[in-house]
Design an enzyme around this catalytic site. Structure first.
Site, PDB file in Angstrom:
ATOM      1  N   GLU A  75       1.058  -1.085  -0.067  1.00  0.00           N
ATOM      2  CA  GLU A  75      -0.005  -0.078   0.170  1.00  0.00           C
ATOM      3  C   GLU A  75       1.017   1.335  -0.092  1.00  0.00           C
ATOM      4  OE1 GLU A  75      -3.844  -1.723   2.277  1.00  0.00           O
ATOM      5  OE2 GLU A  75      -2.305  -0.722   3.705  1.00  0.00           O
ATOM      6  N   CYS A 110       3.563   8.552   1.297  1.00  0.00           N
ATOM      7  CA  CYS A 110       4.173   7.723   2.049  1.00  0.00           C
ATOM      8  C   CYS A 110       4.100   6.357   1.333  1.00  0.00           C
ATOM      9  CB  CYS A 110       3.200   7.667   3.398  1.00  0.00           C
ATOM     10  SG  CYS A 110       3.423   6.293   4.444  1.00  0.00           S
ATOM     11  N   CYS A 149       7.101  -6.839   7.030  1.00  0.00           N
ATOM     12  CA  CYS A 149       8.143  -6.736   7.845  1.00  0.00           C
ATOM     13  C   CYS A 149       8.616  -7.483   8.639  1.00  0.00           C
ATOM     14  CB  CYS A 149       8.017  -5.102   8.506  1.00  0.00           C
ATOM     15  SG  CYS A 149       9.352  -4.364   9.479  1.00  0.00           S
ATOM     16  N   CYS A 179       7.712  -5.275  15.559  1.00  0.00           N
ATOM     17  CA  CYS A 179       7.122  -4.440  16.735  1.00  0.00           C
ATOM     18  C   CYS A 179       5.716  -4.887  17.004  1.00  0.00           C
ATOM     19  CB  CYS A 179       7.131  -3.169  16.205  1.00  0.00           C
ATOM     20  SG  CYS A 179       8.909  -2.512  15.432  1.00  0.00           S
ATOM     21  N   CYS A 208       2.400  -2.680  15.586  1.00  0.00           N
ATOM     22  CA  CYS A 208       2.308  -2.133  14.129  1.00  0.00           C
ATOM     23  C   CYS A 208       1.672  -3.453  13.343  1.00  0.00           C
ATOM     24  CB  CYS A 208       3.730  -2.138  13.739  1.00  0.00           C
ATOM     25  SG  CYS A 208       3.989  -1.995  12.017  1.00  0.00           S
ATOM     26  N   GLY A 268       7.104  -1.861   6.001  1.00  0.00           N
ATOM     27  CA  GLY A 268       8.607  -2.302   5.677  1.00  0.00           C
ATOM     28  C   GLY A 268       9.389  -1.488   6.265  1.00  0.00           C
ATOM     29  N   GLU A 269      10.769  -2.061   6.568  1.00  0.00           N
ATOM     30  CA  GLU A 269      11.824  -1.429   7.335  1.00  0.00           C
ATOM     31  C   GLU A 269      12.726  -0.959   6.108  1.00  0.00           C
ATOM     32  OE1 GLU A 269      12.845   0.162   9.824  1.00  0.00           O
ATOM     33  OE2 GLU A 269      14.733   0.528   8.838  1.00  0.00           O
ATOM     34  N   SER A 289      12.088   6.862   7.458  1.00  0.00           N
ATOM     35  CA  SER A 289      11.923   6.226   8.742  1.00  0.00           C
ATOM     36  C   SER A 289      12.371   5.146   9.093  1.00  0.00           C
ATOM     37  CB  SER A 289      10.363   6.309   9.055  1.00  0.00           C
ATOM     38  OG  SER A 289       9.877   5.860  10.504  1.00  0.00           O
ATOM     39  N   SER A 319      12.048   5.765  14.900  1.00  0.00           N
ATOM     40  CA  SER A 319      10.997   5.427  15.595  1.00  0.00           C
ATOM     41  C   SER A 319      11.428   4.929  17.063  1.00  0.00           C
ATOM     42  CB  SER A 319      10.201   4.112  14.996  1.00  0.00           C
ATOM     43  OG  SER A 319       9.892   4.656  13.632  1.00  0.00           O
ATOM     44  N   LEU A 320      11.337   5.755  18.127  1.00  0.00           N
ATOM     45  CA  LEU A 320      11.943   5.476  19.295  1.00  0.00           C
ATOM     46  C   LEU A 320      10.929   4.647  20.264  1.00  0.00           C
ATOM     47  CD1 LEU A 320      14.537   6.223  20.677  1.00  0.00           C
ATOM     48  CD2 LEU A 320      13.765   8.453  21.191  1.00  0.00           C
ATOM     49  N   HIS A 321       9.795   5.422  20.496  1.00  0.00           N
ATOM     50  CA  HIS A 321       8.734   4.874  21.333  1.00  0.00           C
ATOM     51  C   HIS A 321       8.783   4.635  22.712  1.00  0.00           C
ATOM     52  CE1 HIS A 321       6.906   4.978  17.340  1.00  0.00           C
ATOM     53  NE2 HIS A 321       7.481   3.617  17.118  1.00  0.00           N
ATOM     54  N   ASN A 346      -2.377   4.459  16.818  1.00  0.00           N
ATOM     55  CA  ASN A 346      -3.578   3.812  15.974  1.00  0.00           C
ATOM     56  C   ASN A 346      -3.651   2.326  16.497  1.00  0.00           C
ATOM     57  OD1 ASN A 346      -3.776   6.294  14.551  1.00  0.00           O
ATOM     58  ND2 ASN A 346      -2.242   5.609  13.142  1.00  0.00           N
ATOM     59  N   CYS A 392      -0.489   5.788  10.415  1.00  0.00           N
ATOM     60  CA  CYS A 392       0.653   5.227  10.638  1.00  0.00           C
ATOM     61  C   CYS A 392       0.512   3.903  11.207  1.00  0.00           C
ATOM     62  CB  CYS A 392       1.582   6.215  11.670  1.00  0.00           C
ATOM     63  SG  CYS A 392       2.267   7.725  10.866  1.00  0.00           S
TER      64      CYS A 392
HETATM   65  N1  SAH Z   1       9.789   0.468   9.499  1.00  0.00           N
HETATM   66  C1  SAH Z   1       9.866   1.923   9.669  1.00  0.00           C
HETATM   67  C2  SAH Z   1       9.072   2.415   9.102  1.00  0.00           C
HETATM   68  C3  SAH Z   1       7.558   2.127   8.633  1.00  0.00           C
HETATM   69  S1  SAH Z   1       6.705   2.389  10.056  1.00  0.00           S
HETATM   70  C4  SAH Z   1       9.916   2.365  11.295  1.00  0.00           C
HETATM   71  O1  SAH Z   1       9.425   1.712  11.989  1.00  0.00           O
HETATM   72  O2  SAH Z   1      10.277   3.603  11.227  1.00  0.00           O
HETATM   73  C5  SAH Z   1       6.497   4.142  10.120  1.00  0.00           C
HETATM   74  C6  SAH Z   1       5.929   4.674  11.374  1.00  0.00           C
HETATM   75  O3  SAH Z   1       4.652   4.316  12.107  1.00  0.00           O
HETATM   76  C7  SAH Z   1       7.127   4.321  12.817  1.00  0.00           C
HETATM   77  O4  SAH Z   1       7.450   5.403  13.470  1.00  0.00           O
HETATM   78  C8  SAH Z   1       6.230   3.317  13.364  1.00  0.00           C
HETATM   79  O5  SAH Z   1       6.712   2.987  14.693  1.00  0.00           O
HETATM   80  C9  SAH Z   1       4.901   3.796  13.370  1.00  0.00           C
HETATM   81  N2  SAH Z   1       3.860   3.199  13.771  1.00  0.00           N
HETATM   82  C10 SAH Z   1       3.416   1.736  13.401  1.00  0.00           C
HETATM   83  N3  SAH Z   1       2.717   1.175  13.944  1.00  0.00           N
HETATM   84  C11 SAH Z   1       1.885   2.318  14.447  1.00  0.00           C
HETATM   85  C12 SAH Z   1       0.574   2.274  14.989  1.00  0.00           C
HETATM   86  N4  SAH Z   1      -0.161   1.369  15.317  1.00  0.00           N
HETATM   87  N5  SAH Z   1       0.118   3.529  15.275  1.00  0.00           N
HETATM   88  C13 SAH Z   1       1.001   4.552  15.324  1.00  0.00           C
HETATM   89  N6  SAH Z   1       2.181   4.595  14.720  1.00  0.00           N
HETATM   90  C14 SAH Z   1       2.580   3.477  14.434  1.00  0.00           C
HETATM   91 FE1  SF4 Z   2       8.206  -2.996  10.758  1.00  0.00          FE
HETATM   92 FE2  SF4 Z   2       8.294  -0.287  11.328  1.00  0.00          FE
HETATM   93 FE3  SF4 Z   2       6.268  -1.756  11.825  1.00  0.00          FE
HETATM   94 FE4  SF4 Z   2       8.262  -2.072  13.468  1.00  0.00          FE
HETATM   95  S1  SF4 Z   2       6.923  -0.406  13.113  1.00  0.00           S
HETATM   96  S2  SF4 Z   2       7.271  -3.633  12.419  1.00  0.00           S
HETATM   97  S3  SF4 Z   2       9.992  -1.598  11.863  1.00  0.00           S
HETATM   98  S4  SF4 Z   2       6.967  -1.424   9.701  1.00  0.00           S
END
Ligand code: SAH
Ligand code: SF4
Length: 351
Positions: free
Chosen positions: A93, A106, A113, A117, A120, A163-164, A195, A218-220, A294, A337
């Site tokens: 997508e 985007c 991926c 995480c 996600c 994806g990463e 990202s 992506s720190l979190h 989300n 996201c």
């Molecule tokens: N793999 C890369 C890029 C794709 S994810 C990464 O992790 O950075 C893009 C962004 O969406 C990242 O910051 C990720 O942590 C965030 N993300 C993933 N799942 C999410 C969710 N359910 N709600 C909000 N942000 C989310």
């Molecule tokens: Fe992959 Fe980014 Fe999702 Fe983590 S947040 S699973 S690195 S797409």
């Protein structure tokens, strides 16, 4: 006869391809221009190429992009999500967000991926395969072709789809070079952002690239214990190592790094965690992008309530950490996201 997919070729490969057809080098530049700047989808439209060459190309080369199989528009009409299919059945997508002046796209770099995480949707799918540079660029050209007749263009690209990107480094970077090439798509490196989940060696590699694209990490979580759970790759590249790498990135590129932080209810959103985050980032040329999570169906994590989001932001700002709140765009079409996951059929039922 299997046609040569021209979008899978880089510039020198395209020159070789046309040389094999007994064409001079400048023809490759003309063709490149039609592909990446004029956004045509038909050889006949390439009027500065000789008619005979156009006919030959139509027979043996292919200009087509990924096949779009569905498009969803958000209720406010500003976000468009397109689902693309590959001949092997894989799907990805991409999302176009139309702001007042910007058209931010985007895009995805992998099918699924491998980083796992747990919050996600893409991570929950697992990893299927890498995209090629052509697949990545095709997502951009698809929207460019859609926008061109309206006099609009893609103004920003974020590698934040499925994806990463840094786990598919070579293809991602080949796509960036083509998108940045002044004779190609011509988008400034500063208008593109990668990202990443924080793959340290690849961030170090990025420092050496001539194109200084934006870096978002992506720190979190502000501590290793929590980050180990939310972002499993933290066990391999823990915070101390990651933060030092980000500091080095800033020093080398003089660019501000963005830290993404998805606020999860009672997981990473307390005042104390805001203070720990502020301490971690103190003195860095950076900014924090807060995103209320989300929620995805298969995860126990919920989004923080809005008061918590503002309180967290205030706390960071009080510690002089520049902080923005990401507007939730396209959430009603699962284009927010981390929500990108191929749920074509399920979505159909919901609608
Ligand atoms: N793999 C890369 C890029 C794709 S994810 C990464 O992790 O950075 C893009 C962004 O969406 C990242 O910051 C990720 O942590 C965030 N993300 C993933 N799942 C999410 C969710 N359910 N709600 C909000 N942000 C989310
Ligand atoms: Fe992959 Fe980014 Fe999702 Fe983590 S947040 S699973 S690195 S797409």
């Amino acid at each position: 006869m299997i046609k040569t997919p021209l979008l899978d070729l880089n510039k020198s490969q395209l020159i070789d391809y046309l040389t094999d057809l007994d064409q001079p080098r400048f023809r490759a530049r003309q063709l490149w221009n039609w592909l990446y700047q004029r956004h045509v989808d038909d050889f006949e439209a390439m009027t500065n190429l000789p008619k005979s060459l156009r006919a030959q190309l139509a027979q043996q080369a292919d200009l087509s992009l990924l096949t779009p199989i569905d498009t969803l528009k958000s209720s406010d009409g500003f976000t468009l999500k397109t689902l693309f299919a590959f001949p092997d059945g894989a799907q990805i997508e991409a999302v176009l967000m139309r702001y007042a002046r910007r058209r931010t796209l985007c895009i995805s770099t992998q099918v699924g991926c491998a980083m796992g995480c747990p919050f996600c949707a893409t991570g929950q799918m697992g990893f299927r395969r890498n995209l090629s540079a052509g697949d990545i660029v095709s997502q951009v050209l698809y929207y460019a072709r859609q926008l061109a007749p309206r006099g609009e263009r893609v103004s920003n690209i974020v590698f934040m789809g499925m994806g990463e990107p840094l786990a598919n480094y070579a293809a991602t970077w080949e796509a960036i070079r083509r998108l940045n090439d002044p004779e190609g798509f011509g988008l400034g490196a500063r208008l593109m952002t990668i990202s990443t989940v924080g793959l340290v060696p690849a961030i170090r590699q990025m420092m050496k690239e001539p194109q200084q694209v934006g870096l978002a990490v992506s720190l979190h979580a502000p501590t290793d214990t929590l980050r180990d759970a939310l972002v499993p790759v933290n066990r391999r590249y823990p915070l101390k190592m990651l933060m030092q790498t980000c500091r080095d990135y800033i020093e080398t590129t003089h660019r501000r790094v963005t830290f993404e932080y998805a606020l999860m209810d009672q997981v990473n959103d307390s005042d104390q965690q805001a203070d720990e985050l502020a301490a971690l980032l103190k003195g860095m040329l950076c900014h924090v992008n807060l995103i209320p999570l989300n929620p995805t169906p298969n995860s126990p994590y919920g989004g923080s309530p809005v008061e918590r989001v503002y309180a967290f932001q205030k706390r960071l700002q009080a510690a002089a950490i520049p902080t923005t709140l990401r507007i939730r765009r396209g959430v009603d079409i699962q284009a927010g996201c981390g929500q990108l996951q191929v749920k074509h059929n399920a979505q159909r039922h919901q609608m």
